[in-house]
Design an enzyme around this catalytic site. Sequence first.
Site, PDB file in Angstrom:
ATOM      1  N   GLU A   1       0.853  -1.190   0.000  1.00  9.47           N
ATOM      2  CA  GLU A   1       0.000   0.000   0.000  1.00  9.47           C
ATOM      3  C   GLU A   1       0.890   1.242   0.000  1.00  9.47           C
ATOM      4  OE1 GLU A   1      -3.283   0.112   2.825  1.00  9.47           O
ATOM      5  OE2 GLU A   1      -3.401   2.287   2.680  1.00  9.47           O
TER       6      GLU A   1
ATOM      7  N   ARG B   1      -7.596   2.574  13.270  1.00  5.88           N
ATOM      8  CA  ARG B   1      -8.487   1.422  13.048  1.00  5.88           C
ATOM      9  C   ARG B   1      -8.465   0.478  14.258  1.00  5.88           C
ATOM     10  NH1 ARG B   1     -11.686  -0.751   8.875  1.00  5.88           N
ATOM     11  NH2 ARG B   1     -11.127   0.771   7.294  1.00  5.88           N
TER      12      ARG B   1
ATOM     13  N   GLU C   1     -10.549  -8.153   3.999  1.00  5.68           N
ATOM     14  CA  GLU C   1      -9.892  -8.198   5.307  1.00  5.68           C
ATOM     15  C   GLU C   1     -10.645  -8.972   6.386  1.00  5.68           C
ATOM     16  OE1 GLU C   1      -7.559  -4.212   5.897  1.00  5.68           O
ATOM     17  OE2 GLU C   1      -9.444  -3.806   4.896  1.00  5.68           O
TER      18      GLU C   1
HETATM   19  N1  LUZ Z   1      -5.608   1.873   4.309  1.00  5.55           N
HETATM   20  C1  LUZ Z   1      -5.871   3.157   4.565  1.00  5.55           C
HETATM   21  C2  LUZ Z   1      -6.337   0.879   4.819  1.00  5.55           C
HETATM   22  O1  LUZ Z   1      -5.160   4.026   4.096  1.00  5.55           O
HETATM   23  N2  LUZ Z   1      -6.929   3.463   5.326  1.00  5.55           N
HETATM   24  C3  LUZ Z   1      -7.727   2.534   5.879  1.00  5.55           C
HETATM   25  O2  LUZ Z   1      -8.680   2.854   6.557  1.00  5.55           O
HETATM   26  C4  LUZ Z   1      -7.414   1.182   5.628  1.00  5.55           C
HETATM   27  N3  LUZ Z   1      -8.136   0.208   6.168  1.00  5.55           N
HETATM   28  C5  LUZ Z   1      -7.805  -1.048   5.936  1.00  5.55           C
HETATM   29  C6  LUZ Z   1      -6.729  -1.332   5.126  1.00  5.55           C
HETATM   30  N4  LUZ Z   1      -6.008  -0.382   4.578  1.00  5.55           N
HETATM   31 MO1  MOS Z   2      -4.673  -3.303   3.002  1.00  5.07          MO
HETATM   32  S1  MOS Z   2      -4.107  -3.672   4.910  1.00  5.07           S
HETATM   33  O1  MOS Z   2      -6.227  -3.073   2.859  1.00  5.07           O
HETATM   34  O2  MOS Z   2      -3.534  -2.588   2.064  1.00  5.07           O
END
Ligand code: LUZ
Ligand code: MOS
Length: 773
Positions: A226, A304, A706
């Site tokens: 990510e 979260r 998830e």
């Molecule tokens: N990524 C993010 C995430 O930037 N914000 C979120 O709320 C999130 N939630 C789950 C997985 N990745």
């Molecule tokens: Mo994810 S933890 O939704 O990149």
Amino acid sequence: MKNIDSKGHVTGKSIYVDDIPTIKGTLYGVVFDSPIAHGCIESIDYTKALDLHGVIKIITHEDIPGENQIGGIIPDEELFASTDVYFAGQPIALIIAESDQIAFEARKLVDINISEKEVIVDSREAQKKDQLIFPPRTFSLGDTESAWKKCAHVFKGQAHSNGQEHLYIETQGAYAVPLENGHIRISSSTQGPTAVQRTAAKVLNVGMHKIEVDVVRIGGGFGGKEDQATPWAIMAALGTQILNQPVKVILSRLDDMRMTGKRHPYSSDYKVGFSDDLKIMAYETTFFQNAGAAADLSPAVMERTLFHGTNSYFIPNVKMTAYSCKTNLPPNTAFRGFGGPQGMFVIESALAHAAKELSVSTHQLQKINLLKNGDKFPYGQIADGVELTKIWSEMESKFDIEAVQNRIHEFNSTNADVKKGFSLMPVTFGISFTKKPMNQARALVHIYTDGSVGVSTGAVEMGQGVNTKMIQIASQIFSLDPKRVKLESTNTTRVANTSPSAASSTADLNGKALQQACNVLLERLKNCAADHFGISSQDIDIKSGIVYSKGVATDLNWDKLVLMTFLKRICLTENGHYATPRINFDMKKEKGNPFAYHVFGLALTEVTLDCIRGTYNFDAVRIVHDFGNTMNPSVDFGQIEGGLVQGIGWMTMEEIFYNQDGQLMSNSLSTYKIPDIYSVPKEVVIEPLKTKGNEMAILKSKAVGEPPLMYGIGAYFSLENAVRAFNPNFSSTFDAPFTHEKILMGLFGAGRPESHDSNNVLWSSDRMVGATI
Ligand code: LUZ
Ligand code: MOS
């Protein structure tokens, strides 16, 4: 519909970054990283490395034309360390050579001299020293202070969960290619093409328009790509910018494991209070998140944790505080569940603790306290569409919890050295990015003049089947054979300003944007047909390639209608945009309505434990899951199975191990064990809950990426249950993963209440740290 990638994956034909045919003149980059976890760089000598035949250039912070800064939320992370290093594995330079073998050889010839500084690896120690990434946050509801006085029972304790290595099959990597006029195209194994583009532009000191990022698919992400796919992509792009040649940077597995962050370890304090009739009256917890050396996504992950701190229960008085602690580990990052699992593990530990003290079964406590419609979450959202009670009764009627319990009891009373255990694990997971502006997406649809269709969205295919779902949406709206729909690569020039594929929201956000674009195009085609027949467009239908007028098939078909529309000079391209309605969150008040909806489910885990060896098998995991109305059962069931097993791995065997110097000891696949086929429960039964679905979900098919990971938490508590059947004096440590070693110690005494001490090295919060091997 079958996953469109299944054949390519099985035959090895699917393309990943390292499969892209290389252009003549391609060079290879290997990252030179800090050998120590904290210190000041006194000197670096690259002479011997540069002298090696085939080494072209070594890029350092001094070669960066723009900002040497990659922090996404907080600007606290350099691309290449300039003066100080903050974790072992921190990139210092990129060695570019004619082959990766040469670059690896050259890396061994770099001489570096670092004066060492104090290394902190433990989150609680960091917090004590005020080493925080950002100020702590507190979510509260009701008034815990006055509630304690009214509680009949109060329990306090600690819970710890370790990190988790993403271990995507495709390691991090990127391939940058020079285009004309200083433009660069980067093929990146990223969940966030726009993050790569934006950050590369900043570092290279060019406009975002000069950087094109393309992703065909990635070989797994799980959150690890990510944010952390970005540095390698920028390094490749920097090489290309400086040398005007293609540059490929693909991390070796060992480099990847050493240099990248993982799931955040958490150490937490809890206090839980019950009324006489076992209602949870109050819950307090303090979370110590081990963020590593820079913020990365830690602020969002920590948030979260707070959102999911009460999991599936209604608690009227809650106070949860979280600290993001700065340590000298690689910056920890997103990982499936994104802090939610860590929060849920704590409340489940608190309930297991209470159940033992009260001599009731944990599932009784769970059931009594399940969240219902109209209940308030600590963050202010009013729960609606809650399916937990229905799910629980479905579990009882399909799988008879009492019968399982009795059968296990019977087994345990007749077997001395083999014991069975079980647990229930409810899950409530909020769907949306918690940062509101991220909840938007776009899709670009072309209908070609022969009637075939090309679709681009911001979604990145990472094995989760999102491309298949996108094709389903377009082919369903157009009533067209899916074979006539092509899903294009994810490319920043076709769909711009994207959110990463994350937060379980990719199919919802991109699917809804796609739906919108397809519907507009369909309307245009219908209008054209209506004109042709001289009737109203409401009387036109298109089904399976045939145009119907007032319900009667005409001789006009899809292909002819498309061509006719084009010849009338009507646009056959549309761009859809979707922004999730109704969501908001006020960080000053820590209240709002952050989630579009919640996903609910329940897992019943049964395990058989060999109490002589400490080995076990999961006999069965039975899951009742709220899919809404699943649009693709085989893809969605695959997500449940994969998520479950990944969760079991986190809870039972995956043991990230940093020593006190901040060196990763579990740095390879021989020292870090992930679940294999033998770890998979013998039986996984998935029972989809029958519901109307939710309008906020794409085709009423709820997000599924998830939530199932958290079913794996049940593995921990089923094992505890089995250990206790053998050793009634076993005292829980709530210290995941519950490895074979810890199980043996639980069975045979070590770790009993008398000997348990939370400061004992072996059982301490970041207990891996400090153990010597
Ligand atoms: N990524 C993010 C995430 O930037 N914000 C979120 O709320 C999130 N939630 C789950 C997985 N990745
Ligand atoms: Mo994810 S933890 O939704 O990149």
